[in-house]
Motif scaffolding. Sequence first.
Motif, PDB file in Angstrom:
ATOM      1  N   PRO A 157      78.521 -47.301 -40.256  1.00  0.00           N
ATOM      2  CA  PRO A 157      77.896 -45.989 -40.101  1.00  0.00           C
ATOM      3  C   PRO A 157      77.650 -45.279 -41.428  1.00  0.00           C
ATOM      4  O   PRO A 157      76.596 -44.665 -41.610  1.00  0.00           O
ATOM      5  CB  PRO A 157      78.898 -45.206 -39.244  1.00  0.00           C
ATOM      6  CG  PRO A 157      79.693 -46.235 -38.534  1.00  0.00           C
ATOM      7  CD  PRO A 157      79.720 -47.437 -39.424  1.00  0.00           C
ATOM      8  N   GLY A 158      78.579 -45.360 -42.362  1.00  0.00           N
ATOM      9  CA  GLY A 158      78.435 -44.684 -43.645  1.00  0.00           C
ATOM     10  C   GLY A 158      77.304 -45.206 -44.498  1.00  0.00           C
ATOM     11  O   GLY A 158      76.857 -44.543 -45.433  1.00  0.00           O
ATOM     12  N   GLU A 159      76.798 -46.379 -44.175  1.00  0.00           N
ATOM     13  CA  GLU A 159      75.650 -46.929 -44.896  1.00  0.00           C
ATOM     14  C   GLU A 159      74.344 -46.632 -44.177  1.00  0.00           C
ATOM     15  O   GLU A 159      73.273 -46.888 -44.715  1.00  0.00           O
ATOM     16  CB  GLU A 159      75.808 -48.445 -45.067  1.00  0.00           C
ATOM     17  CG  GLU A 159      76.929 -48.843 -45.993  1.00  0.00           C
ATOM     18  CD  GLU A 159      77.046 -50.352 -46.127  1.00  0.00           C
ATOM     19  OE1 GLU A 159      76.098 -51.080 -45.761  1.00  0.00           O
ATOM     20  OE2 GLU A 159      78.101 -50.807 -46.588  1.00  0.00           O
ATOM     21  N   THR A 160      74.431 -46.123 -42.965  1.00  0.00           N
ATOM     22  CA  THR A 160      73.254 -45.856 -42.136  1.00  0.00           C
ATOM     23  C   THR A 160      72.985 -44.371 -41.977  1.00  0.00           C
ATOM     24  O   THR A 160      71.844 -43.933 -42.033  1.00  0.00           O
ATOM     25  CB  THR A 160      73.437 -46.509 -40.744  1.00  0.00           C
ATOM     26  OG1 THR A 160      73.734 -47.890 -40.924  1.00  0.00           O
ATOM     27  CG2 THR A 160      72.212 -46.363 -39.892  1.00  0.00           C
ATOM     28  N   VAL A 161      74.052 -43.603 -41.754  1.00  0.00           N
ATOM     29  CA  VAL A 161      73.945 -42.158 -41.557  1.00  0.00           C
ATOM     30  C   VAL A 161      74.262 -41.490 -42.892  1.00  0.00           C
ATOM     31  O   VAL A 161      75.281 -41.778 -43.511  1.00  0.00           O
ATOM     32  CB  VAL A 161      74.939 -41.676 -40.468  1.00  0.00           C
ATOM     33  CG1 VAL A 161      74.792 -40.176 -40.244  1.00  0.00           C
ATOM     34  CG2 VAL A 161      74.725 -42.451 -39.166  1.00  0.00           C
ATOM     35  N   THR A 162      73.397 -40.584 -43.328  1.00  0.00           N
ATOM     36  CA  THR A 162      73.580 -39.959 -44.633  1.00  0.00           C
ATOM     37  C   THR A 162      74.828 -39.086 -44.666  1.00  0.00           C
ATOM     38  O   THR A 162      75.612 -39.163 -45.613  1.00  0.00           O
ATOM     39  CB  THR A 162      72.344 -39.115 -45.005  1.00  0.00           C
ATOM     40  OG1 THR A 162      71.149 -39.861 -44.725  1.00  0.00           O
ATOM     41  CG2 THR A 162      72.374 -38.744 -46.479  1.00  0.00           C
ATOM     42  N   TRP A 163      75.029 -38.230 -43.650  1.00  0.00           N
ATOM     43  CA  TRP A 163      76.205 -37.350 -43.596  1.00  0.00           C
ATOM     44  C   TRP A 163      76.862 -37.441 -42.244  1.00  0.00           C
ATOM     45  O   TRP A 163      76.195 -37.317 -41.211  1.00  0.00           O
ATOM     46  CB  TRP A 163      75.832 -35.898 -43.880  1.00  0.00           C
ATOM     47  CG  TRP A 163      75.382 -35.708 -45.283  1.00  0.00           C
ATOM     48  CD1 TRP A 163      76.158 -35.702 -46.413  1.00  0.00           C
ATOM     49  CD2 TRP A 163      74.046 -35.515 -45.736  1.00  0.00           C
ATOM     50  NE1 TRP A 163      75.383 -35.521 -47.531  1.00  0.00           N
ATOM     51  CE2 TRP A 163      74.080 -35.398 -47.145  1.00  0.00           C
ATOM     52  CE3 TRP A 163      72.819 -35.427 -45.092  1.00  0.00           C
ATOM     53  CZ2 TRP A 163      72.944 -35.196 -47.908  1.00  0.00           C
ATOM     54  CZ3 TRP A 163      71.679 -35.232 -45.854  1.00  0.00           C
ATOM     55  CH2 TRP A 163      71.752 -35.117 -47.244  1.00  0.00           C
ATOM     56  N   ILE A 164      78.196 -37.621 -42.254  1.00  0.00           N
ATOM     57  CA  ILE A 164      78.993 -37.743 -41.038  1.00  0.00           C
ATOM     58  C   ILE A 164      80.095 -36.686 -41.089  1.00  0.00           C
ATOM     59  O   ILE A 164      80.845 -36.617 -42.069  1.00  0.00           O
ATOM     60  CB  ILE A 164      79.630 -39.147 -40.932  1.00  0.00           C
ATOM     61  CG1 ILE A 164      78.538 -40.222 -40.876  1.00  0.00           C
ATOM     62  CG2 ILE A 164      80.557 -39.225 -39.711  1.00  0.00           C
ATOM     63  CD1 ILE A 164      79.057 -41.644 -41.043  1.00  0.00           C
ATOM     64  N   GLY A 165      80.195 -35.884 -40.024  1.00  0.00           N
ATOM     65  CA  GLY A 165      81.252 -34.876 -39.952  1.00  0.00           C
ATOM     66  C   GLY A 165      82.621 -35.509 -39.794  1.00  0.00           C
ATOM     67  O   GLY A 165      83.558 -35.177 -40.495  1.00  0.00           O
ATOM     68  N   GLU A 166      82.756 -36.423 -38.834  1.00  0.00           N
ATOM     69  CA  GLU A 166      84.001 -37.157 -38.649  1.00  0.00           C
ATOM     70  C   GLU A 166      83.723 -38.434 -37.881  1.00  0.00           C
ATOM     71  O   GLU A 166      82.670 -38.587 -37.267  1.00  0.00           O
ATOM     72  CB  GLU A 166      85.072 -36.321 -37.944  1.00  0.00           C
ATOM     73  CG  GLU A 166      84.853 -36.079 -36.471  1.00  0.00           C
ATOM     74  CD  GLU A 166      86.009 -35.324 -35.833  1.00  0.00           C
ATOM     75  OE1 GLU A 166      86.949 -35.965 -35.315  1.00  0.00           O
ATOM     76  OE2 GLU A 166      85.973 -34.082 -35.866  1.00  0.00           O
ATOM     77  N   THR A 167      84.686 -39.348 -37.942  1.00  0.00           N
ATOM     78  CA  THR A 167      84.577 -40.629 -37.266  1.00  0.00           C
ATOM     79  C   THR A 167      85.745 -40.746 -36.298  1.00  0.00           C
ATOM     80  O   THR A 167      86.880 -40.447 -36.667  1.00  0.00           O
ATOM     81  CB  THR A 167      84.616 -41.784 -38.291  1.00  0.00           C
ATOM     82  OG1 THR A 167      83.570 -41.575 -39.236  1.00  0.00           O
ATOM     83  CG2 THR A 167      84.420 -43.119 -37.628  1.00  0.00           C
ATOM     84  N   VAL A 168      85.461 -41.170 -35.073  1.00  0.00           N
ATOM     85  CA  VAL A 168      86.486 -41.330 -34.047  1.00  0.00           C
ATOM     86  C   VAL A 168      86.280 -42.670 -33.349  1.00  0.00           C
ATOM     87  O   VAL A 168      85.293 -43.360 -33.583  1.00  0.00           O
ATOM     88  CB  VAL A 168      86.456 -40.190 -32.998  1.00  0.00           C
ATOM     89  CG1 VAL A 168      86.664 -38.835 -33.650  1.00  0.00           C
ATOM     90  CG2 VAL A 168      85.168 -40.206 -32.205  1.00  0.00           C
TER      91      VAL A 168
END
Length: 188
Positions: A157-168
């Motif tokens: 996800p971190g390589e696909t989505v520019t900004w992530i609030g949190e990961t669950v």
Amino acid sequence: MSTRATAAVSPDGAAAPGSSVRYRHLGWDDVQAQAARIAAAVRTDGVPQTVVAVVRGGMVPAVLLAHQLGVHDVRALEVTHTVDDSANAAKTPEPTVRNPASLGGIDGLDVIVVDDVAGTGQALARAVRIVQQAGAARVRSAVLVVNEANWTGDRPPGETVTWIGETVRGWVVFPWEASASAVAEGAS
């Protein structure tokens, strides 16, 4: 796309009684804090001209982000990948796009596509492609939450989505969802 800022990974939520589904309940304070973190990261990379919300869940975070960034041009694009709002709902074979004309003219604009959650990541990826194909000069993306339990992308996800609030790893319940109070009652 590369990740500019990602919040710390949060712990799994509790399973509802009689269920193996894990829930992460986000309150309004959580949502506001995530939007503020994302907005701070966006500012360091350049404030966009336009914020595009992935309808339906992305509307609230998109408006919050637009307000925090001072962006007045907010658009909507309906892209869905689940057949209903239930936990672990069945997916359509491909994300469904309704009324892509609602995006309007974005040729040459700097755009951020915003959604509430990325499960498989396919709906957000489809929305980003549509915005790119519509002629945006720059396209970035932001989500409040990535559910790694459902992620199916070729890259993390971190390589696909520019900004992530949190990961669950589990189902996320947002405060604006009709099911939020019903799920909260079952989990208490």
